[in-house]
Design a protein around this motif. Structure first.
Motif, PDB file in Angstrom:
ATOM      1  N   SER A   3     -40.017 -12.572  28.914  1.00  0.00           N
ATOM      2  CA  SER A   3     -40.721 -11.950  27.792  1.00  0.00           C
ATOM      3  C   SER A   3     -40.720 -10.436  27.929  1.00  0.00           C
ATOM      4  O   SER A   3     -40.453  -9.900  29.009  1.00  0.00           O
ATOM      5  CB  SER A   3     -42.172 -12.432  27.753  1.00  0.00           C
ATOM      6  N   PHE A   6     -46.154  -7.597  29.081  1.00  0.00           N
ATOM      7  CA  PHE A   6     -47.395  -8.006  28.420  1.00  0.00           C
ATOM      8  C   PHE A   6     -48.109  -6.815  27.796  1.00  0.00           C
ATOM      9  O   PHE A   6     -48.797  -6.942  26.782  1.00  0.00           O
ATOM     10  CB  PHE A   6     -48.341  -8.680  29.412  1.00  0.00           C
ATOM     11  N   THR A   9     -48.034  -4.758  23.500  1.00  0.00           N
ATOM     12  CA  THR A   9     -48.788  -5.797  22.799  1.00  0.00           C
ATOM     13  C   THR A   9     -48.054  -6.385  21.609  1.00  0.00           C
ATOM     14  O   THR A   9     -47.929  -7.608  21.484  1.00  0.00           O
ATOM     15  CB  THR A   9     -50.144  -5.228  22.348  1.00  0.00           C
ATOM     16  N   PHE A  12     -44.832  -8.237  22.625  1.00  0.00           N
ATOM     17  CA  PHE A  12     -45.142  -9.471  23.345  1.00  0.00           C
ATOM     18  C   PHE A  12     -45.640 -10.553  22.386  1.00  0.00           C
ATOM     19  O   PHE A  12     -45.218 -11.710  22.456  1.00  0.00           O
ATOM     20  CB  PHE A  12     -46.183  -9.199  24.435  1.00  0.00           C
ATOM     21  N   VAL A  35     -52.660  -9.728  28.544  1.00  0.00           N
ATOM     22  CA  VAL A  35     -52.432 -10.937  27.748  1.00  0.00           C
ATOM     23  C   VAL A  35     -53.666 -11.263  26.909  1.00  0.00           C
ATOM     24  O   VAL A  35     -53.564 -11.622  25.733  1.00  0.00           O
ATOM     25  CB  VAL A  35     -52.051 -12.124  28.651  1.00  0.00           C
TER      26      VAL A  35
END
Length: 372
Positions: A3, A6, A9, A12, A35
């Protein structure tokens, strides 16, 4: 799967929505502040695809922003360390000039510093304080949009330093459901951390629950609207417990709670999927658990690495080294962070990651080991 960071924002959250389509209906839950912020900020979009047990952004900022957290804690009768929240560099200089005690400087919000530093303990004096203030303020967030959304929390904060924080941090951990009527709490003491003065816990020991304090924590959750998994950290200073952090997510030593009969991930999953009876069953099982099993938590690889390096560098006395060796070899029921003799893969991955982290930042590692 790989990914975006984190801390970025928007990227993600969009990745979750794109890559998560084959996993529609799965439960998402936070394992870090970054997260939890992303899940809260994009909760409405993510709830169209996933099941969440996630308070809204207003609630989460009451936790992620330590300024708001301490204000709400004080309103519910929870003690906190003396804290100063600079609103500008000039204001920080005024504060630095007026304080003669030893201080900690740390990000007011972990998302405000992309290097994820927890804080630095400083010697008294405005020069050292402002030098570190400028250095920390210059780091900036991992996501520039965070600074635009929350400019008031981008300056580091000052907090009184308590020597008790080195080896006497008290932790209340548990679960609170959305209604606030289904709760479960356990306690532990952080006995070793990295760095030595202020850092991530390597060793924890179970401790009795301070029921009065646990009640105030529930009042705090009610006040800000928080539900889900939590860990609150307190410095034990004399007869007071001073709140220093609130982890509104899964956290480092959660395995210690699971081993003691509090299945926090199971509770979150059951609540997120609407299984109210399962939540009741898990809490009932916890209340009937066998107590007094002398549980402790340890990240063995880091524990051995830190104790050996500190002993070799002379920052740990032979007596202290012997005490820690005896602690590790005692009759305590040790819950390992990553080691399991029936499945060595997590331990291999964890130790490899730690070695690479040291190779990337060797000076920081040696500094951690030399700190007394």
């Amino acid at each position: 799967m790989r990914s975006p960071p984190f801390e970025e924002t928007t990227r993600f959250a969009q990745w979750l929505l794109d890559a998560g389509k084959p996993f529609a209906g799965s439960v998402l839950y936070a394992t870090s502040d970054a997260v939890s912020y992303a899940l809260a900020k994009y909760r409405q979009d993510l709830e169209k695809l996933f099941l969440l047990y996630q308070p809204d952004l207003e609630t989460m900022m009451c936790v992620l922003d330590k300024g708001q957290l301490l204000r709400h804690a004080q309103a519910t009768g929870i003690d906190t360390p003396p804290t100063w929240l600079p609103t500008s560099r000039a204001n920080a200089q005024e504060i630095a000039n007026s304080i003669s005690e030893r201080l900690i400087i740390k990000p007011r919000c972990q998302l405000a510093a992309r290097n994820l530093v927890k804080g630095t303990v400083l010697k008294p004096g405005p020069d050292a304080l402002m030098q570190q203030f400028d250095r920390m303020a210059a780091v900036g967030p991992g996501d520039p949009s965070f600074a635009k959304s929350h400019p008031e929390i981008m300056f580091p904060m000052f907090q009184a330093f308590y020597p008790e924080a080195v080896n006497s941090v008290y932790s209340l951990s548990g679960f609170r459901d959305r209604s606030g009527t289904k709760t479960a709490v356990l306690a532990a003491v952080k006995s070793m951390q990295r760095p030595h003065n202020l850092g991530i816990g390597l060793c924890f020991e179970e401790a009795p629950v301070d029921t009065a304090l646990a009640g105030k924590v529930m009042e705090l959750c009610e006040r800000i609207g928080y539900y889900g998994a939590f860990e609150c950290e307190f410095i034990q200073a004399g007869d007071k417990k001073l709140l220093i952090d609130f982890n509104a997510r899964f956290y480092n030593q959660i395995g210690l709670e699971i081993a003691r009969g509090l299945d926090i991930p199971g509770l979150v999953y059951a609540a997120a999927t609407g299984q109210d009876e399962k939540v009741d069953d898990l809490i009932a099982a916890f209340e009937k658990r066998e107590k007094g099993q002398n549980y402790a938590f340890c990240n063995s690889f880091q524990f051995q690495l830190i104790t050996r390096f500190r002993r070799g560098l002379g920052s740990m006395s032979p007596e202290e080294s012997g005490r820690w060796t005896a602690w590790r070899q005692s009759s305590k029921n040790i819950v390992e962070a990553a080691f399991d003799q029936n499945d060595l893969v997590p331990y291999a991955i964890d130790s490899t990651q730690q070695i690479f982290a040291i190779l990337r930042r060797p000076r920081a590692f040696f500094r951690d080991c030399l700190t007394k």
